[in-house]
Scaffold this motif. Sequence first.
Motif, PDB file in Angstrom:
ATOM      1  N   ARG A  71     -23.324  30.674 -62.995  1.00  0.00           N
ATOM      2  CA  ARG A  71     -22.021  31.347 -63.012  1.00  0.00           C
ATOM      3  C   ARG A  71     -22.085  32.606 -62.155  1.00  0.00           C
ATOM      4  N   PRO A  72     -20.935  33.018 -61.563  1.00  0.00           N
ATOM      5  CA  PRO A  72     -20.933  34.266 -60.785  1.00  0.00           C
ATOM      6  C   PRO A  72     -21.316  35.458 -61.658  1.00  0.00           C
ATOM      7  N   VAL A  73     -22.078  36.363 -61.095  1.00  0.00           N
ATOM      8  CA  VAL A  73     -22.468  37.587 -61.783  1.00  0.00           C
ATOM      9  C   VAL A  73     -21.266  38.532 -61.778  1.00  0.00           C
ATOM     10  N   ILE A  74     -21.079  39.269 -62.869  1.00  0.00           N
ATOM     11  CA  ILE A  74     -20.015  40.264 -62.950  1.00  0.00           C
ATOM     12  C   ILE A  74     -20.580  41.602 -62.490  1.00  0.00           C
ATOM     13  N   ARG A  75     -19.928  42.199 -61.495  1.00  0.00           N
ATOM     14  CA  ARG A  75     -20.317  43.528 -61.008  1.00  0.00           C
ATOM     15  C   ARG A  75     -19.370  44.542 -61.626  1.00  0.00           C
ATOM     16  N   ASP A  76     -19.885  45.677 -62.044  1.00  0.00           N
ATOM     17  CA  ASP A  76     -19.107  46.708 -62.734  1.00  0.00           C
ATOM     18  C   ASP A  76     -18.738  47.827 -61.771  1.00  0.00           C
ATOM     19  N   TRP A  77     -17.432  48.020 -61.552  1.00  0.00           N
ATOM     20  CA  TRP A  77     -16.933  49.026 -60.623  1.00  0.00           C
ATOM     21  C   TRP A  77     -15.952  49.948 -61.326  1.00  0.00           C
ATOM     22  N   ILE A  78     -15.594  51.015 -60.656  1.00  0.00           N
ATOM     23  CA  ILE A  78     -14.476  51.849 -61.083  1.00  0.00           C
ATOM     24  C   ILE A  78     -13.390  51.712 -60.030  1.00  0.00           C
ATOM     25  N   HIS A  79     -12.205  51.330 -60.471  1.00  0.00           N
ATOM     26  CA  HIS A  79     -11.030  51.325 -59.607  1.00  0.00           C
ATOM     27  C   HIS A  79     -10.227  52.587 -59.916  1.00  0.00           C
ATOM     28  N   PHE A  80      -9.595  53.132 -58.896  1.00  0.00           N
ATOM     29  CA  PHE A  80      -8.700  54.261 -59.086  1.00  0.00           C
ATOM     30  C   PHE A  80      -7.278  53.789 -58.834  1.00  0.00           C
ATOM     31  N   TYR A  81      -6.397  54.126 -59.772  1.00  0.00           N
ATOM     32  CA  TYR A  81      -4.970  53.839 -59.661  1.00  0.00           C
ATOM     33  C   TYR A  81      -4.224  55.157 -59.744  1.00  0.00           C
ATOM     34  N   THR A  82      -3.059  55.243 -59.089  1.00  0.00           N
ATOM     35  CA  THR A  82      -2.253  56.453 -59.162  1.00  0.00           C
ATOM     36  C   THR A  82      -0.823  56.109 -59.555  1.00  0.00           C
ATOM     37  N   SER A  83      -0.139  57.112 -60.113  1.00  0.00           N
ATOM     38  CA  SER A  83       1.234  56.913 -60.587  1.00  0.00           C
ATOM     39  C   SER A  83       1.995  58.233 -60.587  1.00  0.00           C
ATOM     40  N   PRO A  84       3.274  58.196 -60.235  1.00  0.00           N
ATOM     41  CA  PRO A  84       4.085  59.407 -60.348  1.00  0.00           C
ATOM     42  C   PRO A  84       4.620  59.623 -61.764  1.00  0.00           C
ATOM     43  N   ASP A  85       4.620  58.552 -62.602  1.00  0.00           N
ATOM     44  CA  ASP A  85       5.338  58.622 -63.875  1.00  0.00           C
ATOM     45  C   ASP A  85       4.638  57.954 -65.063  1.00  0.00           C
ATOM     46  N   LEU A  86       3.407  57.535 -64.911  1.00  0.00           N
ATOM     47  CA  LEU A  86       2.617  56.856 -65.941  1.00  0.00           C
ATOM     48  C   LEU A  86       3.060  55.418 -66.207  1.00  0.00           C
ATOM     49  N   LYS A  87       4.140  54.984 -65.580  1.00  0.00           N
ATOM     50  CA  LYS A  87       4.675  53.644 -65.821  1.00  0.00           C
ATOM     51  C   LYS A  87       4.422  52.691 -64.662  1.00  0.00           C
ATOM     52  N   ARG A  88       4.422  53.198 -63.456  1.00  0.00           N
ATOM     53  CA  ARG A  88       4.218  52.381 -62.252  1.00  0.00           C
ATOM     54  C   ARG A  88       2.904  52.810 -61.603  1.00  0.00           C
ATOM     55  N   TRP A  89       1.944  51.897 -61.600  1.00  0.00           N
ATOM     56  CA  TRP A  89       0.603  52.208 -61.091  1.00  0.00           C
ATOM     57  C   TRP A  89       0.326  51.413 -59.825  1.00  0.00           C
ATOM     58  N   GLU A  90      -0.342  52.066 -58.870  1.00  0.00           N
ATOM     59  CA  GLU A  90      -0.753  51.363 -57.658  1.00  0.00           C
ATOM     60  C   GLU A  90      -2.239  51.596 -57.409  1.00  0.00           C
ATOM     61  N   PHE A  91      -2.883  50.563 -56.893  1.00  0.00           N
ATOM     62  CA  PHE A  91      -4.305  50.653 -56.567  1.00  0.00           C
ATOM     63  C   PHE A  91      -4.495  51.679 -55.465  1.00  0.00           C
ATOM     64  N   ALA A  92      -5.466  52.580 -55.637  1.00  0.00           N
ATOM     65  CA  ALA A  92      -5.754  53.604 -54.626  1.00  0.00           C
ATOM     66  C   ALA A  92      -7.089  53.352 -53.930  1.00  0.00           C
ATOM     67  N   SER A  93      -8.136  53.045 -54.707  1.00  0.00           N
ATOM     68  CA  SER A  93      -9.452  52.843 -54.104  1.00  0.00           C
ATOM     69  C   SER A  93     -10.414  52.264 -55.143  1.00  0.00           C
ATOM     70  N   LYS A  94     -11.595  51.936 -54.670  1.00  0.00           N
ATOM     71  CA  LYS A  94     -12.657  51.423 -55.537  1.00  0.00           C
ATOM     72  C   LYS A  94     -13.922  52.216 -55.254  1.00  0.00           C
ATOM     73  N   PHE A  95     -14.603  52.634 -56.304  1.00  0.00           N
ATOM     74  CA  PHE A  95     -15.898  53.280 -56.172  1.00  0.00           C
ATOM     75  C   PHE A  95     -16.944  52.188 -56.276  1.00  0.00           C
ATOM     76  N   ALA A  96     -17.593  51.911 -55.175  1.00  0.00           N
ATOM     77  CA  ALA A  96     -18.479  50.751 -55.063  1.00  0.00           C
ATOM     78  C   ALA A  96     -19.921  51.066 -55.459  1.00  0.00           C
ATOM     79  N   GLU A  97     -20.075  51.612 -56.636  1.00  0.00           N
ATOM     80  CA  GLU A  97     -21.390  51.770 -57.268  1.00  0.00           C
ATOM     81  C   GLU A  97     -21.241  51.132 -58.640  1.00  0.00           C
ATOM     82  N   GLU A  98     -22.252  50.431 -59.066  1.00  0.00           N
ATOM     83  CA  GLU A  98     -22.134  49.802 -60.381  1.00  0.00           C
ATOM     84  C   GLU A  98     -22.173  50.872 -61.469  1.00  0.00           C
ATOM     85  N   VAL A  99     -21.162  50.822 -62.318  1.00  0.00           N
ATOM     86  CA  VAL A  99     -20.988  51.769 -63.411  1.00  0.00           C
ATOM     87  C   VAL A  99     -20.647  50.968 -64.647  1.00  0.00           C
TER      88      VAL A  99
END
Length: 166
Positions: free
Chosen positions: A96-124
């Motif tokens: 089976r594929p190995v699961i890699r653990d990342w941190i994604h960053f999302y941003t929002s002006p209002d806490l309701k609508r979120w958009e992907f901003a970036s990924k921190f590519a170190e396993e966390v």
Amino acid sequence: KNTGGFQTGDDPALVILYTAAGGTSDESKGQPFTQCLAYSNDRGRTWTKYTNNPVLPNVGEGDRDPKVFWHEPSQRWVMPLYVGEKDAARKDGQGRPVIRDWIHFYTSPDLKRWEFASKFAEEVYECPGMAELPVNGDPKNKRWVLWGADCRYWIGRFDGREFVKE
């Protein structure tokens, strides 16, 4: 600042973002992990789940643990989020594929609508958090500290969208 528009009286609304943990109970069996919002207008005595939950649908394997904060320079909310991603190039002992653990960053002006901003590519390993701190007590020289539940941490710069380790 009532960016979500939840406040109804004189007191500011309290707002929480939480993981709806899919598959962890009979009611959620077969459902994915998602990020949801609830708010309170009575100082936390009662909570109302946001009608349009989830505010962030499932994006990976067991994505969870949002730690949301206001980033003043960008005038946006930021959500560091643990996301497990399948790595098709790496297989476990059963093929089976190995699961890699990342941190994604999302941003929002209002806490309701979120958009992907970036990924921190170190396993966390889950429960990401971050804080801005002065270097040697100098308030004009600051760095961000990013960490996970595995006690690993990185020091670097954060522009409201991307963390760059130093």
